[in-house]
Design a protein around this motif. Structure first.
Motif, PDB file in Angstrom:
ATOM      1  N   SER A   1      -3.150  18.273  -1.696  1.00 31.59           N
ATOM      2  CA  SER A   1      -2.669  17.046  -2.339  1.00 31.59           C
ATOM      3  C   SER A   1      -3.537  16.670  -3.540  1.00 31.59           C
ATOM      4  CB  SER A   1      -2.604  15.891  -1.341  1.00 31.59           C
ATOM      5  OG  SER A   1      -3.893  15.464  -0.955  1.00 31.59           O
TER       6      SER A   1
ATOM      7  N   ASP B   1      -2.452  19.224  -6.370  1.00 34.15           N
ATOM      8  CA  ASP B   1      -1.017  19.376  -6.617  1.00 34.15           C
ATOM      9  C   ASP B   1      -0.753  19.128  -8.097  1.00 34.15           C
ATOM     10  OD1 ASP B   1       1.740  19.418  -6.604  1.00 34.15           O
ATOM     11  OD2 ASP B   1       1.939  18.054  -4.907  1.00 34.15           O
TER      12      ASP B   1
ATOM     13  N   SER C   1       9.654  15.880  -2.982  1.00 34.18           N
ATOM     14  CA  SER C   1       8.532  15.555  -3.843  1.00 34.18           C
ATOM     15  C   SER C   1       8.823  14.269  -4.587  1.00 34.18           C
ATOM     16  CB  SER C   1       8.300  16.676  -4.868  1.00 34.18           C
ATOM     17  OG  SER C   1       7.997  17.879  -4.212  1.00 34.18           O
ATOM     18  N   GLY C   2       7.768  13.652  -5.108  1.00 27.37           N
ATOM     19  CA  GLY C   2       7.941  12.444  -5.894  1.00 27.37           C
ATOM     20  C   GLY C   2       8.596  12.750  -7.230  1.00 27.37           C
TER      21      GLY C   2
ATOM     22  N   LYS D   1       5.062  15.826  -7.566  1.00 26.88           N
ATOM     23  CA  LYS D   1       3.906  15.910  -6.662  1.00 26.88           C
ATOM     24  C   LYS D   1       4.273  15.406  -5.280  1.00 26.88           C
ATOM     25  CE  LYS D   1       0.429  15.395 -10.239  1.00 26.88           C
ATOM     26  NZ  LYS D   1      -0.776  14.673 -10.655  1.00 26.88           N
ATOM     27  N   LYS D   2       3.748  16.081  -4.273  1.00 25.73           N
ATOM     28  CA  LYS D   2       3.948  15.642  -2.899  1.00 25.73           C
ATOM     29  C   LYS D   2       2.817  14.681  -2.530  1.00 25.73           C
ATOM     30  CE  LYS D   2       6.363  19.652  -1.124  1.00 25.73           C
ATOM     31  NZ  LYS D   2       6.514  20.575  -0.019  1.00 25.73           N
ATOM     32  N   SER D   3       3.127  13.734  -1.692  1.00 25.40           N
ATOM     33  CA  SER D   3       2.119  12.792  -1.197  1.00 25.40           C
ATOM     34  C   SER D   3       1.281  13.470  -0.113  1.00 25.40           C
ATOM     35  CB  SER D   3       2.806  11.556  -0.622  1.00 25.40           C
ATOM     36  OG  SER D   3       3.523  11.912   0.553  1.00 25.40           O
ATOM     37  N   ILE D   4       0.185  12.832   0.271  1.00 24.46           N
ATOM     38  CA  ILE D   4      -0.621  13.376   1.360  1.00 24.46           C
ATOM     39  C   ILE D   4       0.211  13.424   2.640  1.00 24.46           C
ATOM     40  CG2 ILE D   4      -1.667  11.128   1.879  1.00 24.46           C
ATOM     41  CD1 ILE D   4      -3.166  14.643   2.485  1.00 24.46           C
ATOM     42  N   GLU D   5       1.092  12.448   2.829  1.00 21.44           N
ATOM     43  CA  GLU D   5       1.969  12.482   4.005  1.00 21.44           C
ATOM     44  C   GLU D   5       2.851  13.729   3.998  1.00 21.44           C
ATOM     45  OE1 GLU D   5       1.592   9.823   2.015  1.00 21.44           O
ATOM     46  OE2 GLU D   5       1.062   8.115   3.276  1.00 21.44           O
ATOM     47  N   ASP D   6       3.375  14.061   2.805  1.00 17.80           N
ATOM     48  CA  ASP D   6       4.208  15.262   2.678  1.00 17.80           C
ATOM     49  C   ASP D   6       3.396  16.513   3.003  1.00 17.80           C
ATOM     50  OD1 ASP D   6       6.430  13.759   1.838  1.00 17.80           O
ATOM     51  OD2 ASP D   6       5.896  13.966  -0.290  1.00 17.80           O
ATOM     52  N   TRP D   7       2.175  16.594   2.472  1.00 13.56           N
ATOM     53  CA  TRP D   7       1.355  17.781   2.710  1.00 13.56           C
ATOM     54  C   TRP D   7       0.931  17.875   4.174  1.00 13.56           C
ATOM     55  CZ3 TRP D   7       1.872  21.824   0.123  1.00 13.56           C
ATOM     56  CH2 TRP D   7       2.124  21.790  -1.249  1.00 13.56           C
TER      57      TRP D   7
END
Length: 144
Positions: A55, A58, A67-68, A72-78
């Motif tokens: 994260s 990213d 993804s946003g 970029k993916k958030s830490i929650e996504d990762w």
């Protein structure tokens, strides 16, 4: 649990609480040691660390739907990508028990536990690792 413990073999050999440390201590060292009494919990910590690093680095090239807007993916996504869910771990353990795997280090019976620890405690560890990555203090641990 033993891989890499050679990094601290001298401490194992001289620790009065470890019987026969010179005979049972693993000798293969690791560059970075993750000591965990329950191997799954050490694995969760390593996977969560990978999510944190990913994260941070990213670059936004990932244009997937989850993804946003900036890619970029958030830490929650990762965390979702790198760390297993409680549901996944429950299904996996149940499959192991159904396949006659034996993990109870004391009785040798087929039980839904991990390294001799209750599965509830393992799920609590999993949630605590995720909470720590999200800046939580672990008070809201869920054990499903």
């Amino acid at each position: 649990n033993e891989l890499g413990m050679g990094k601290v073999i001298d401490k194992i050999r001289t620790n009065p609480k470890i019987s026969n440390g010179d005979l049972i201590g693993a000798v293969t060292p690791a560059d970075y040691l993750i000591a965990a009494s329950v191997s799954n919990c050490g694995g969760y910590a390593l996977a969560a660390a990978c999510a944190l690093v990913k994260s941070d680095y990213d670059d936004g090239d990932d244009k997937e739907a989850d993804s946003g807007a900036d890619g970029k993916k958030s830490i929650e996504d990762w965390l979702e990508v790198c760390v297993p869910s409680a549901e996944h771990e429950t299904k996996l353990l149940n499959q192991c028990v159904a396949a006659a795997c034996r993990d109870d280090v004391i009785s040798g019976k087929m039980k839904a536990n991990v390294d001799g620890t209750s599965f509830k405690a393992t799920l609590s560890c999993l949630q605590s690792v995720k909470d720590a990555c999200l800046g939580g203090n672990g008070d809201e641990v869920k054990t499903e």
